[in-house]
Design an enzyme around this catalytic site. Structure first.
Site, PDB file in Angstrom:
ATOM      1  N   ASN A 156      13.830 -47.510  -4.670  1.00 48.76           N
ATOM      2  CA  ASN A 156      14.433 -47.828  -5.951  1.00 48.76           C
ATOM      3  C   ASN A 156      14.203 -49.318  -6.218  1.00 48.76           C
ATOM      4  O   ASN A 156      14.892 -50.177  -5.661  1.00 48.76           O
ATOM      5  CB  ASN A 156      15.927 -47.515  -5.921  1.00 48.76           C
TER       6      ASN A 156
ATOM      7  N   LYS B 216      14.845 -51.040  -8.723  1.00 52.90           N
ATOM      8  CA  LYS B 216      15.900 -51.699  -9.486  1.00 52.90           C
ATOM      9  C   LYS B 216      17.006 -52.230  -8.580  1.00 52.90           C
ATOM     10  O   LYS B 216      17.858 -53.001  -9.024  1.00 52.90           O
ATOM     11  CB  LYS B 216      16.487 -50.728 -10.509  1.00 52.90           C
TER      12      LYS B 216
ATOM     13  N   ASN C 205       0.514 -49.232 -13.132  1.00 53.22           N
ATOM     14  CA  ASN C 205       0.220 -49.003 -14.552  1.00 53.22           C
ATOM     15  C   ASN C 205       1.492 -48.796 -15.361  1.00 53.22           C
ATOM     16  O   ASN C 205       1.579 -47.930 -16.225  1.00 53.22           O
ATOM     17  CB  ASN C 205      -0.752 -47.831 -14.749  1.00 53.22           C
TER      18      ASN C 205
ATOM     19  N   ASP D  19      -8.397 -41.789 -19.351  1.00 54.47           N
ATOM     20  CA  ASP D  19      -7.606 -42.032 -18.146  1.00 54.47           C
ATOM     21  C   ASP D  19      -8.512 -42.151 -16.919  1.00 54.47           C
ATOM     22  O   ASP D  19      -8.374 -43.089 -16.125  1.00 54.47           O
ATOM     23  CB  ASP D  19      -6.631 -40.870 -17.924  1.00 54.47           C
TER      24      ASP D  19
ATOM     25  N   GLY E 106     -28.497 -37.233 -35.269  1.00 50.92           N
ATOM     26  CA  GLY E 106     -29.902 -37.646 -35.294  1.00 50.92           C
ATOM     27  C   GLY E 106     -30.873 -36.665 -34.684  1.00 50.92           C
ATOM     28  O   GLY E 106     -32.057 -36.997 -34.514  1.00 50.92           O
TER      29      GLY E 106
END
Length: 397
Positions: free
Chosen positions: A75, A77, A98, A170, A231
């Site tokens: 954790n 935090k 990320n 990704d 093309g």
């Protein structure tokens, strides 16, 4: 955990990635021999695990992208979790993340916050948009980048654009991040210094859109043409007796050969069919003519005949056909593995093949259960059984 003989043997990677881009990056690093420690939130794990989804309480996409890694729950935090991660970084070579812009800084783990303490650390960030971009705080997924990069605007049919469900951006971001990390490791070997490596999904998309950007830079508007090509004509998907085939007449020689195969040699000298530009003006008529020829033939036999004649083509295969193709197994792009709550599974291989480290000689470690390696990894930084239990009880790990 190291795999002798592999190029990244002895390199330790702290993986703070989630969903596709960074997990794909670290999957490739693990395949090259790096010891990848995947850091996940306690209880739920990273978002792609999707523990609420049966069977087995583990999302298959997560399992595909996380073989050969070790899972540790922290954790971030909690101050104690933060200190544990810093301790792990003391022996780490690479940190990969990320998170949305500003999240790592909120943990006290932004590059500028820890670079001085870990001068040899390579800090790699996969982002949706550049960290200095005005879009930096905008959440990003592959399909949102398809929209913002212009990819959706050029994909589909004239009356409506569509996105692709394939996560090319990704995976391209993950692969570019691998390249940046490897370059930074070489640089560190020469200088002793780490650095910040960043790859933004939007930047990767711009490179992938070269075929559309090039005309735009010349003042030309790229038009959606479905499965046709702006093309080259005839180029399209055509019906076969038992499926569909893509035929791509890139050159005039391809067109002349196709006309002969169709028994329509007289078209070669007809001015209405003289070149790609002329044929594009009557593409509907020409596609109908090619379809009348292809629909009477078996798909795979027609592919073999066109290849022998030198005309670019491919069968339009289903995903189920592709994963059943023995060449996919031979190339080890899908590798047999297992997972405790699911039994036999298949995981993603790496497209990078190395003659001195053949994949079939490498040990394959199954995807980790959430926090499976807590005791093993945390013991290496001096956390014993009693403290481990306290940290678990307090929700730190």
């Amino acid at each position: 955990m190291s795999l002798p003989g592999l190029p990244l043997d002895g390199i330790r990677v702290i993986d703070l990635g989630q969903v596709y881009a960074v997990p794909y990056c670290t999957l490739q690093l693990a395949a090259m021999g790096a010891d990848v420690i995947k850091i996940e939130p306690p209880v739920t794990g990273e978002v792609l695990r999707r523990p609420e989804i049966p069977p087995g309480g583990a999302g298959y996409s997560f399992l595909m992208l996380n073989a050969n890694k070790r899972s540790v729950t922290i954790n971030l935090k909690d101050r104690r979790g933060y200190e544990i991660l810093l301790k792990l970084l003391e022996d780490a070579d690479v940190l990969v993340e990320n998170y949305l812009d500003g999240v790592m800084e909120s943990f006290g783990l932004g590059y500028d916050q820890i670079a001085a303490r870990f001068p040899r650390l390579i800090y790699a960030s996969g982002k949706g948009y550049g960290s200095n971009s005005r879009y930096a705080k905008l959440g990003s997924m592959d399909n949102t980048i398809q929209a913002s990069s212009g990819s959706i605007s050029i994909t589909g049919f004239p009356d409506h654009p569509v996105k692709t469900p394939a996560t090319f951006i990704d995976m391209g971001t993950g692969s570019h991040l691998v390249s940046g990390i490897l370059a930074a490791l070489i640089h560190r070997g020469r200088t002793g210094r780490g650095q910040h490596v960043e790859v933004a999904m939007l930047d990767v998309a711009i490179a992938a859109l070269t075929s559309a950007v090039a005309p735009a830079l010349q003042g030309m508007k790229f038009k959606r043409l479905g499965n046709r090509h702006w093309g080259a004509c005839p180029t399209n998907l055509y019906p076969a007796r038992d499926g569909e085939i893509l035929i791509f007449c890139l050159t005039e020689a391809h067109w002349r050969t196709l006309a002969k195969l169709m028994g329509r040699e007289e078209l070669i000298a007809d001015p209405r069919y003289r070149n790609h530009g002329a044929r594009l003006k009557i593409a509907d008529e020409l596609d109908a003519m090619v379809s009348d020829w292809t629909i009477a033939q078996p798909r795979d036999a027609m592919v073999e005949g066109l290849i022998e004649a030198g005309i670019p083509c491919a069968p339009v295969r289903t995903v189920e056909e592709v994963i059943a193709d023995p060449e996919i197994a031979q190339r080890r792009m899908l590798i047999d593995s297992e997972y405790p709550t699911r039994g036999p599974i298949r995981v993603a291989g790496t497209p990078i093949k190395m003659s001195d480290a053949p994949e079939d000689s490498r040990p394959m470690r199954r995807p980790p259960e959430l926090g499976e390696h807590n005791a093993e990894v945390l013991a290496s930084i001096g956390i014993g059984a009693d403290e481990l239990e306290r940290l678990k009880r307090d929700g730190v790990i």
